[in-house]
Design a protein around this motif. Sequence first.
Motif, short mmCIF file in Angstrom:
data_model
loop_
_atom_site.label_atom_id
_atom_site.label_comp_id
_atom_site.label_asym_id
_atom_site.label_seq_id
_atom_site.Cartn_x
_atom_site.Cartn_y
_atom_site.Cartn_z
N ALA A 111 -70.77 -6.35 27.91
CA ALA A 111 -71.10 -6.87 29.23
C ALA A 111 -69.97 -7.65 29.86
N GLN A 112 -69.01 -8.15 29.04
CA GLN A 112 -67.94 -8.99 29.58
C GLN A 112 -66.78 -8.17 30.13
N ALA A 113 -66.91 -6.87 30.20
CA ALA A 113 -65.80 -6.03 30.66
C ALA A 113 -66.30 -4.95 31.60
N ARG A 114 -65.45 -4.63 32.60
CA ARG A 114 -65.76 -3.56 33.55
C ARG A 114 -64.98 -2.28 33.26
N PHE A 115 -63.83 -2.41 32.57
CA PHE A 115 -62.94 -1.27 32.41
C PHE A 115 -62.52 -1.08 30.96
N ARG A 116 -62.40 0.18 30.59
CA ARG A 116 -61.78 0.54 29.31
C ARG A 116 -60.40 1.09 29.62
N VAL A 117 -59.37 0.48 29.05
CA VAL A 117 -57.98 0.86 29.33
C VAL A 117 -57.34 1.31 28.02
N ARG A 118 -56.87 2.55 28.01
CA ARG A 118 -56.25 3.08 26.79
C ARG A 118 -54.73 3.04 26.93
N VAL A 119 -54.08 2.55 25.91
CA VAL A 119 -52.64 2.32 25.94
C VAL A 119 -51.97 3.09 24.81
N GLN A 120 -50.84 3.71 25.13
CA GLN A 120 -50.00 4.37 24.13
C GLN A 120 -48.85 3.44 23.79
N ARG A 121 -48.74 3.07 22.51
CA ARG A 121 -47.62 2.26 22.05
C ARG A 121 -46.68 3.14 21.23
N ARG A 122 -45.60 2.56 20.76
CA ARG A 122 -44.58 3.37 20.09
C ARG A 122 -45.14 4.12 18.89
N HIS A 123 -45.97 3.46 18.09
CA HIS A 123 -46.44 4.08 16.85
C HIS A 123 -47.95 4.25 16.79
N ASP A 124 -48.68 3.80 17.82
CA ASP A 124 -50.13 3.92 17.76
C ASP A 124 -50.73 3.79 19.15
N ASP A 125 -52.07 3.83 19.20
CA ASP A 125 -52.81 3.63 20.44
C ASP A 125 -53.54 2.30 20.37
N LYS A 126 -53.92 1.80 21.52
CA LYS A 126 -54.74 0.59 21.59
C LYS A 126 -55.65 0.69 22.79
N THR A 127 -56.81 0.05 22.71
CA THR A 127 -57.75 0.03 23.82
C THR A 127 -58.03 -1.41 24.22
N TYR A 128 -58.03 -1.65 25.53
CA TYR A 128 -58.42 -2.95 26.08
C TYR A 128 -59.72 -2.78 26.85
N HIS A 129 -60.62 -3.75 26.71
CA HIS A 129 -61.78 -3.86 27.58
C HIS A 129 -61.51 -5.03 28.51
N ALA A 130 -61.39 -4.74 29.81
CA ALA A 130 -60.96 -5.75 30.77
C ALA A 130 -62.04 -5.99 31.82
N GLN A 131 -62.25 -7.27 32.14
CA GLN A 131 -63.17 -7.62 33.22
C GLN A 131 -62.56 -7.28 34.57
#
Length: 351
Positions: free
Chosen positions: A110-130
């Motif tokens: 509930a504390q986030a409106r967006f799912r943001v997927r990020v490509q880093r040098r050696h892996d992926d990461k996901t942010y949940h952002a309000q």
Amino acid sequence: MDVEVVELLVIGAGPCGLAVGVAAKQAGIPCVLLDRRTIVSTVERYPLSMTFFSTPERIEIGGVPFIASHEKPNRRDGLIYYRRVAEHYNLDIRPGEDVVDIEPLAGPPAQARFRVRVQRRHDDKTYHAQSVVFATGYYDNPNFLSIPGEELPHVTHYFVEGHTYWHQQVIVIGAGNSSVDAALECWRAGATVTLVHFGEGFDRTVKAWVLPDIINRVKEGSIGVRWHSRLRRITPTHVEVQSEVTGASEMLPADAVLAMTGYHADTRLLQKIGVPVDPSTGVPAHDERTMATPVAGCYLAGVIASGNDANRLFIENARGHGDLIVRHLLQTRSVTSAPALPGDPISASWR
């Protein structure tokens, strides 16, 4: 999968992205800044001898004085200054994190409106952002000519310095600031330079202190020019130039082609989450009073808000976007602020 929940996520750590981070810091709003390259990577990729249009005080952010050795600061001055601002405010900037996808979140968390997927040098990461701010600029996306041979290795849309082109035949495309700087620097470094432009003269935006130099070099024949002309194809050794006046074509020798044809903002991720983009102007829908888009929690900062007219917004007149965004965030209570740092978060970026 590595998932991190953040209140405010800024995509792009250029000067205008930093201004958002500073305003958020001053207001006590937790903020993370991502950049696919590094802090102020646009400035980093400017020509080594580049000088800003503006005087130092007009591109300051966060109330941090910009001390430069000349009236017009240069590239190195800018890099030092913006690093200093980031360190002064201890901004949470994460280089090498390339945002590759974003989508609205429905339901938990509930504390986030967006799912943001990020490509880093050696892996992926996901942010949940309000809330998210697009401060991605345009410098990563050259305007291509779409002609045969543009993909050849001796063709580039970026210019660093003239030394590389010593004793080479160089074709420079365009007649704006980037083209003029490249032509002059290559000529001074010992290159044979020919400038090709579809118009009848140099752009009105060329720096006033540079324009007489390039005009005189053309008049005396030191730098060749083909007005009212376009490149039709590029070969490993030549370019075909066609006059739009006579229709005649000629082949000019070319060891290097510097296509200084400008850049454009990439609005695909904005459109993916539902932000309309005007098809004629390229301007994403937003309120200039708040920089908010019609998608709740999504904002613009910097040149991405100017659409196809990249000269309309620049550091000097867009550094206040961060204050507008943070004011709106606080007014709409889309984030919960911690106690503010000393200073006025709304006016600190304006001098």
